[in-house]
Design a protein around this motif. Structure first.
Motif, short mmCIF file in Angstrom:
data_model
loop_
_atom_site.label_atom_id
_atom_site.label_comp_id
_atom_site.label_asym_id
_atom_site.label_seq_id
_atom_site.Cartn_x
_atom_site.Cartn_y
_atom_site.Cartn_z
N VAL A 74 23.32 52.78 -28.32
CA VAL A 74 24.40 51.89 -28.73
C VAL A 74 24.22 50.55 -28.01
N LEU A 75 24.45 49.46 -28.73
CA LEU A 75 24.38 48.13 -28.11
C LEU A 75 25.50 47.99 -27.09
N GLN A 76 25.13 47.54 -25.89
CA GLN A 76 26.12 47.35 -24.83
C GLN A 76 25.81 46.08 -24.05
N VAL A 77 26.85 45.53 -23.47
CA VAL A 77 26.79 44.29 -22.70
C VAL A 77 27.35 44.58 -21.31
N PRO A 78 26.78 43.99 -20.26
CA PRO A 78 27.37 44.19 -18.93
C PRO A 78 28.85 43.77 -18.91
N ALA A 79 29.69 44.63 -18.37
CA ALA A 79 31.12 44.36 -18.32
C ALA A 79 31.43 43.10 -17.51
N ASP A 80 30.58 42.78 -16.53
CA ASP A 80 30.81 41.60 -15.70
C ASP A 80 30.69 40.30 -16.47
N PHE A 81 30.21 40.33 -17.69
CA PHE A 81 30.08 39.12 -18.51
C PHE A 81 31.40 38.74 -19.18
N ILE A 82 32.39 39.64 -19.11
CA ILE A 82 33.68 39.40 -19.76
C ILE A 82 34.78 39.39 -18.71
N GLY A 83 35.61 38.36 -18.73
CA GLY A 83 36.71 38.29 -17.78
C GLY A 83 37.86 37.47 -18.33
N ASP A 84 39.07 37.91 -18.10
CA ASP A 84 40.28 37.19 -18.51
C ASP A 84 40.27 36.81 -19.99
N GLY A 85 39.86 37.73 -20.84
CA GLY A 85 39.91 37.51 -22.28
C GLY A 85 38.88 36.53 -22.82
N ARG A 86 37.83 36.27 -22.06
CA ARG A 86 36.77 35.37 -22.54
C ARG A 86 35.45 35.70 -21.86
N VAL A 87 34.39 35.11 -22.40
CA VAL A 87 33.08 35.24 -21.75
C VAL A 87 33.17 34.45 -20.44
N VAL A 88 32.61 35.00 -19.38
CA VAL A 88 32.68 34.37 -18.07
C VAL A 88 32.14 32.94 -18.13
N LYS A 89 32.89 32.02 -17.55
CA LYS A 89 32.52 30.61 -17.54
C LYS A 89 31.15 30.43 -16.87
N GLY A 90 30.30 29.65 -17.52
CA GLY A 90 28.99 29.35 -16.96
C GLY A 90 27.90 30.32 -17.36
N LEU A 91 28.27 31.46 -17.95
CA LEU A 91 27.26 32.45 -18.31
C LEU A 91 26.31 31.92 -19.38
N ALA A 92 26.84 31.35 -20.45
CA ALA A 92 25.99 30.89 -21.55
C ALA A 92 24.99 29.85 -21.08
N GLY A 93 25.43 28.91 -20.26
CA GLY A 93 24.53 27.89 -19.74
C GLY A 93 23.46 28.47 -18.84
N THR A 94 23.84 29.44 -18.03
CA THR A 94 22.88 30.10 -17.15
C THR A 94 21.85 30.87 -17.97
N LEU A 95 22.29 31.58 -18.99
CA LEU A 95 21.35 32.32 -19.84
C LEU A 95 20.39 31.36 -20.53
N THR A 96 20.89 30.22 -20.97
CA THR A 96 20.03 29.23 -21.61
C THR A 96 18.96 28.72 -20.63
N LEU A 97 19.37 28.42 -19.41
CA LEU A 97 18.41 27.96 -18.39
C LEU A 97 17.34 29.02 -18.14
N LEU A 98 17.76 30.26 -17.99
CA LEU A 98 16.80 31.34 -17.72
C LEU A 98 15.85 31.54 -18.90
N LYS A 99 16.39 31.49 -20.12
CA LYS A 99 15.55 31.65 -21.31
C LYS A 99 14.54 30.51 -21.38
N ASP A 100 14.99 29.28 -21.08
CA ASP A 100 14.10 28.13 -21.07
C ASP A 100 13.01 28.26 -20.00
#
Length: 121
Positions: free
Chosen positions: A51-77
């Protein structure tokens, strides 16, 4: 979507399925799938039913954790695979302190992004 090895699996404390994330974010599952497709979340296949799963730490207070998307983009780059990103985000760093994922949850994203940028050098 990727599968992860047992070492990386052991680093992530807890996981959520896509429907669980949709419920926490108050959106449809299709929106969560879009977030994964856009690289704003990392989903991996886990468990007996793969089953597709995502780390629970990526979700907080009803939204994706602030800064996660930018960090993932940097790492992917920087050429990181999804598995390498998860390993980096969940490996304890005594100079941070804690893990980069924990620092993001604690609104210390600037330092996490700085370290992610430094990996490219």
């Amino acid at each position: 979507m990727t599968e992860i090895d047992t070492k990386t699996e052991a680093l992530v404390p807890s996981w959520l399925t896509l429907p669980d994330i949709a419920e926490r974010l108050g959106v449809e599952v299709t929106r969560v799938r879009q977030l994964v497709k856009e690289g704003q979340l990392i989903a991996v296949r886990r468990g007996e039913n793969r089953v597709l799963q995502v780390p629970a730490d990526f979700i907080g207070d009803g939204r994706v954790v602030k800064g996660l998307a930018g960090t993932l983009t940097l790492l992917k780059d920087d050429g990181f695979t999804d598995e390498e990103m998860l390993e980096w985000l969940f490996t304890p760093d005594p100079t941070l302190p804690g893990t980069p994922a924990q620092a993001l949850r604690e609104n210390r994203g600037t330092e996490v992004k700085r370290r992610a940028q430094a990996l490219a050098v």
